[in-house]
Structure formats: structure tokens, C-alpha cells
Write a protein that holds these residues in place. Structure first.
Motif: not given
Length: 169
Positions: A44-57, A133-136
Motif C-alpha cells: 500500500d502506498f501513496v504517491e503525489i505527482s505534479l503535471f503542468t496544466n498550461a491550458a488550465k483544464l 490511509q490515503l484519506d488520512q
């Protein structure tokens, strides 16, 4: 006991159990920032990823345009990687922020993926289908003011292999 992972460059912080370290990488898996290591119960894990959203979709539009059926090579219906044919969508909240939750499977295991669109970024939170866990962890996520560190100096210690930035004054 919980620790706080804080990223001033991208303007957010999140708390995680003290016995789990946060590991960050830039520009991995087509992301701007990738944070992982909030492991629970082995798989069980949690990852956070950030992506550019230039079009602000919106989160849903961004997911449909960039990820659905494109993120991983998959064989729908065969239990391979992510199967875009079984995605289940719902609107959720991360604190005061509206987000999109996508429940899917990864190699046959339930997976939760939550997408939050803010400014010109998409924040993706991903974890096994262990909602407690994810919600915490998600309940501790918040945006912070981004620090302007462009005029800061860098201290580098070659002997001990670390560096940090500090204000000149």
C-alpha cells in the motif's frame, strides 16, 4: 507521530507517518515533481505527482486528454497495467478543493487516483484502495504561499554530501 513534507517551490505541504520517508524526483514519468514513499502495509502506498496544466483544464478534461488509455501500455480486460475500460469517476473534496477521483485497477488490484487542478498544475494523488490511509494523508494536504527563493544563496557541503538554500540577509 507524523512528519510534514513541505515543498515551497510548488506551494504545498502534506503530513505522513514518521516511519515513512518522502522521496522526491523531478521530471520522472512525465511529471514536474514526483513524491513517493508514504508506504503502508508493504504494497500500500501513496504517491503525489505534479503535471503542468498550461491550458488550465479541469481535472476531468485533463485526465481524458492526457492519461486515459495513454498512460501505461495496457491490455484492457486482461489484467495488465491500468485498464481504462473500468475507470469509475466521482467528484470528491480535498479540504476545500474540488477534485476528481478515478477508481481503476492496476494489474488486477484496486487503485485510487485523485486529480486536483489548480492554477497551471494538476496534482495527482495515487494509492492502493485502502481508503483510511490515503484519506488520512489527503486530509492533511494544503496549499502554502510559494517562497521566492530566486535571490537566495546555496550552501553546499561536499564532504557530507548535502546542500541547502538560504536568504542572503
Amino acid at each position: 507521530t507524523w512528519h510534514t513534507y513541505r515543498n515551497e517551490e510548488y506551494g504545498f505541504e502534506v503530513r505522513h507517518p514518521a516511519d515513512r520517508d518522502a522521496t522526491t524526483s523531478k521530471r520522472i514519468y512525465r511529471t514536474d515533481l514526483y513524491v513517493t514513499g508514504f508506504d503502508f502495509l508493504g504494497n500500500d502506498f501513496v504517491e503525489i505527482s505534479l503535471f503542468t496544466n498550461a491550458a488550465k483544464l479541469s481535472s476531468r478534461d485533463w485526465y481524458e486528454q492526457y492519461l486515459r488509455g495513454k498512460e501505461y501500455s495496457s491490455n484492457p480486460g486482461t489484467g495488465g497495467a491500468y485498464d481504462p475500460n473500468i475507470d469509475h469517476f466521482s467528484n470528491v473534496q480535498i479540504g476545500p478543493y474540488a477534485a476528481l477521483e478515478v477508481k481503476t485497477e492496476w494489474y488486477g488490484f484496486p487503485k485510487r487516483r485523485i486529480f486536483l487542478s489548480r492554477d497551471n498544475m494538476i496534482y495527482r494523488f495515487e494509492g492502493s484502495d485502502y481508503p483510511v490511509q490515503l484519506d488520512q494523508i489527503l486530509s492533511t494536504f494544503r496549499f502554502i504561499d510559494k517562497a521566492d527563493t530566486s535571490d537566495w544563496h546555496t550552501y553546499r557541503n561536499e564532504e557530507y554530501g548535502f546542500e541547502f538554500r538560504y536568504p542572503f540577509n
